[in-house]
Scaffold this motif. Structure first.
Motif, PDB file in Angstrom:
ATOM      1  N   ASP A 116      23.220 -32.656   1.771  1.00  0.00           N
ATOM      2  CA  ASP A 116      24.680 -32.754   1.796  1.00  0.00           C
ATOM      3  C   ASP A 116      25.241 -33.966   2.523  1.00  0.00           C
ATOM      4  O   ASP A 116      26.459 -34.093   2.641  1.00  0.00           O
ATOM      5  CB  ASP A 116      25.262 -31.491   2.430  1.00  0.00           C
ATOM      6  CG  ASP A 116      25.021 -31.432   3.925  1.00  0.00           C
ATOM      7  OD1 ASP A 116      23.907 -31.783   4.364  1.00  0.00           O
ATOM      8  OD2 ASP A 116      25.943 -31.040   4.661  1.00  0.00           O
ATOM      9  N   ASP A 117      24.399 -34.874   3.018  1.00  0.00           N
ATOM     10  CA  ASP A 117      24.963 -35.990   3.782  1.00  0.00           C
ATOM     11  C   ASP A 117      24.091 -37.230   3.639  1.00  0.00           C
ATOM     12  O   ASP A 117      23.049 -37.210   2.970  1.00  0.00           O
ATOM     13  CB  ASP A 117      25.125 -35.589   5.251  1.00  0.00           C
ATOM     14  CG  ASP A 117      26.302 -36.292   5.927  1.00  0.00           C
ATOM     15  OD1 ASP A 117      26.807 -37.304   5.385  1.00  0.00           O
ATOM     16  OD2 ASP A 117      26.723 -35.839   7.002  1.00  0.00           O
ATOM     17  N   GLY A 128      13.012 -35.440  -8.552  1.00  0.00           N
ATOM     18  CA  GLY A 128      13.104 -35.109  -9.976  1.00  0.00           C
ATOM     19  C   GLY A 128      14.448 -34.524 -10.319  1.00  0.00           C
ATOM     20  O   GLY A 128      15.021 -34.826 -11.371  1.00  0.00           O
ATOM     21  N   ILE A 129      14.964 -33.684  -9.437  1.00  0.00           N
ATOM     22  CA  ILE A 129      16.327 -33.162  -9.558  1.00  0.00           C
ATOM     23  C   ILE A 129      16.976 -33.275  -8.193  1.00  0.00           C
ATOM     24  O   ILE A 129      16.512 -32.684  -7.219  1.00  0.00           O
ATOM     25  CB  ILE A 129      16.343 -31.700 -10.038  1.00  0.00           C
ATOM     26  CG1 ILE A 129      15.711 -31.590 -11.422  1.00  0.00           C
ATOM     27  CG2 ILE A 129      17.779 -31.178 -10.065  1.00  0.00           C
ATOM     28  CD1 ILE A 129      15.590 -30.181 -11.934  1.00  0.00           C
ATOM     29  N   GLY A 130      18.041 -34.042  -8.120  1.00  0.00           N
ATOM     30  CA  GLY A 130      18.814 -34.190  -6.895  1.00  0.00           C
ATOM     31  C   GLY A 130      19.993 -33.237  -6.935  1.00  0.00           C
ATOM     32  O   GLY A 130      20.753 -33.226  -7.905  1.00  0.00           O
ATOM     33  N   ILE A 131      20.110 -32.444  -5.891  1.00  0.00           N
ATOM     34  CA  ILE A 131      21.139 -31.400  -5.840  1.00  0.00           C
ATOM     35  C   ILE A 131      21.968 -31.587  -4.576  1.00  0.00           C
ATOM     36  O   ILE A 131      21.435 -31.954  -3.527  1.00  0.00           O
ATOM     37  CB  ILE A 131      20.489 -29.999  -5.834  1.00  0.00           C
ATOM     38  CG1 ILE A 131      19.507 -29.842  -6.986  1.00  0.00           C
ATOM     39  CG2 ILE A 131      21.557 -28.900  -5.870  1.00  0.00           C
ATOM     40  CD1 ILE A 131      18.604 -28.619  -6.871  1.00  0.00           C
ATOM     41  N   SER A 132      23.256 -31.289  -4.703  1.00  0.00           N
ATOM     42  CA  SER A 132      24.112 -31.271  -3.534  1.00  0.00           C
ATOM     43  C   SER A 132      24.987 -30.023  -3.598  1.00  0.00           C
ATOM     44  O   SER A 132      24.868 -29.220  -4.523  1.00  0.00           O
ATOM     45  CB  SER A 132      24.962 -32.541  -3.439  1.00  0.00           C
ATOM     46  OG  SER A 132      25.550 -32.634  -2.149  1.00  0.00           O
ATOM     47  N   VAL A 133      25.821 -29.872  -2.600  1.00  0.00           N
ATOM     48  CA  VAL A 133      26.691 -28.695  -2.466  1.00  0.00           C
ATOM     49  C   VAL A 133      28.146 -29.160  -2.443  1.00  0.00           C
ATOM     50  O   VAL A 133      28.427 -30.309  -2.089  1.00  0.00           O
ATOM     51  CB  VAL A 133      26.335 -27.899  -1.188  1.00  0.00           C
ATOM     52  CG1 VAL A 133      24.973 -27.226  -1.326  1.00  0.00           C
ATOM     53  CG2 VAL A 133      26.347 -28.790   0.046  1.00  0.00           C
ATOM     54  N   PRO A 134      29.092 -28.281  -2.810  1.00  0.00           N
ATOM     55  CA  PRO A 134      30.486 -28.711  -2.884  1.00  0.00           C
ATOM     56  C   PRO A 134      31.103 -29.100  -1.543  1.00  0.00           C
ATOM     57  O   PRO A 134      32.112 -29.808  -1.526  1.00  0.00           O
ATOM     58  CB  PRO A 134      31.205 -27.513  -3.497  1.00  0.00           C
ATOM     59  CG  PRO A 134      30.297 -26.354  -3.318  1.00  0.00           C
ATOM     60  CD  PRO A 134      28.911 -26.898  -3.246  1.00  0.00           C
ATOM     61  N   ASN A 135      30.506 -28.685  -0.431  1.00  0.00           N
ATOM     62  CA  ASN A 135      31.020 -29.067   0.877  1.00  0.00           C
ATOM     63  C   ASN A 135      30.516 -30.431   1.336  1.00  0.00           C
ATOM     64  O   ASN A 135      30.882 -30.903   2.409  1.00  0.00           O
ATOM     65  CB  ASN A 135      30.710 -27.999   1.941  1.00  0.00           C
ATOM     66  CG  ASN A 135      29.281 -27.502   1.911  1.00  0.00           C
ATOM     67  OD1 ASN A 135      28.859 -26.896   0.933  1.00  0.00           O
ATOM     68  ND2 ASN A 135      28.528 -27.735   2.974  1.00  0.00           N
ATOM     69  N   PRO A 137      30.324 -34.617   1.185  1.00  0.00           N
ATOM     70  CA  PRO A 137      31.280 -35.666   0.823  1.00  0.00           C
ATOM     71  C   PRO A 137      31.103 -36.052  -0.655  1.00  0.00           C
ATOM     72  O   PRO A 137      29.981 -36.032  -1.170  1.00  0.00           O
ATOM     73  CB  PRO A 137      30.903 -36.835   1.740  1.00  0.00           C
ATOM     74  CG  PRO A 137      30.184 -36.201   2.891  1.00  0.00           C
ATOM     75  CD  PRO A 137      29.469 -35.017   2.311  1.00  0.00           C
ATOM     76  N   PRO A 138      32.173 -36.412  -1.335  1.00  0.00           N
ATOM     77  CA  PRO A 138      32.090 -36.724  -2.764  1.00  0.00           C
ATOM     78  C   PRO A 138      31.097 -37.836  -3.105  1.00  0.00           C
ATOM     79  O   PRO A 138      30.478 -37.816  -4.161  1.00  0.00           O
ATOM     80  CB  PRO A 138      33.509 -37.147  -3.135  1.00  0.00           C
ATOM     81  CG  PRO A 138      34.383 -36.708  -2.031  1.00  0.00           C
ATOM     82  CD  PRO A 138      33.530 -36.490  -0.822  1.00  0.00           C
ATOM     83  N   TYR A 139      30.924 -38.809  -2.219  1.00  0.00           N
ATOM     84  CA  TYR A 139      29.990 -39.900  -2.503  1.00  0.00           C
ATOM     85  C   TYR A 139      28.531 -39.434  -2.462  1.00  0.00           C
ATOM     86  O   TYR A 139      27.665 -40.107  -3.003  1.00  0.00           O
ATOM     87  CB  TYR A 139      30.206 -41.099  -1.572  1.00  0.00           C
ATOM     88  CG  TYR A 139      30.262 -40.762  -0.102  1.00  0.00           C
ATOM     89  CD1 TYR A 139      29.108 -40.639   0.664  1.00  0.00           C
ATOM     90  CD2 TYR A 139      31.490 -40.569   0.530  1.00  0.00           C
ATOM     91  CE1 TYR A 139      29.166 -40.330   2.010  1.00  0.00           C
ATOM     92  CE2 TYR A 139      31.560 -40.269   1.876  1.00  0.00           C
ATOM     93  CZ  TYR A 139      30.395 -40.143   2.609  1.00  0.00           C
ATOM     94  OH  TYR A 139      30.460 -39.833   3.948  1.00  0.00           O
TER      95      TYR A 139
END
Length: 183
Positions: A116-117, A128-135, A137-139
């Motif tokens: 997330d940061d 292979g798969i990059g994942i983030s969470v909605p909390n 930062p948008p970048y």
């Protein structure tokens, strides 16, 4: 049955994942740090995430935690969940992710990483798969293949685990196993 909310190319990549690597603060927890008057730190972990990790491990997908902080609570949580690959106090996470993948005989294409940061950005980009969470930062999310619907610390990891189980074709058997009467 595969999850139809993902485009076919992403589903195909998800089906090949053999290692899920996770940041902790902001992914397994909500990112807030609580300090007690004695200086000790506390964190909250969601039980849904823990169950998802156990389910994923039960079908042979390994799980790793790679975190920038060093916390006895994270070590306790990893031990309770049977997570054998715990790396704490890591500033540059991608080299650890590469080394772990190599030790496990995996290509980075077989690794999903959720963060997330900024310390997670290179791992999100190269996994292979990059994942983030909605909390996040948008970048950070701009570099992810997928952003979970649930925020970190509130079931995001369970969402990832469920999706991977469905993509791998393990979902129906998992449900059937839990529908059985143990008696």
């Amino acid at each position: 049955m595969p999850d139809t909310t993902f485009a076919s190319p992403l589903l195909e990549r998800m089906a090949r994942i053999r290692l899920l690597a996770l940041d902790v603060d902001g992914v397994l927890s909500d990112g807030r740090l609580y300090f007690q008057s004695d200086g000790s730190e506390t964190k909250a972990f969601h039980t849904l995430d823990g169950q998802g990790i156990k389910m994923l491990q039960s079908v042979g997908v390994r799980v790793a935690l790679i975190t920038g902080r060093d916390s006895p609570m994270v070590a306790e949580r990893a031990m309770a969940l049977g997570v054998a690959h715990l790396h704490q106090g890591i500033t540059h996470k991608l080299p650890v992710l590469r080394r772990l993948s190599h030790e496990l005989g995996l290509e980075l294409e077989e690794v999903a990483y959720c963060g997330d940061d900024l310390p997670d950005l290179a791992s999100i980009h190269h996994a292979g798969i990059g994942i983030s969470v909605p909390n996040a930062p948008p970048y950070i999310g701009a570099h992810a293949d997928w952003i979970t619907e649930r925020p970190g610390g509130h079931g995001a990891v369970r969402e990832i685990c469920d999706a991977l189980l469905k993509a791998r074709g393990d979902w129906e058997a998992m449900l059937a196993r839990h529908l059985k009467d143990p008696e």
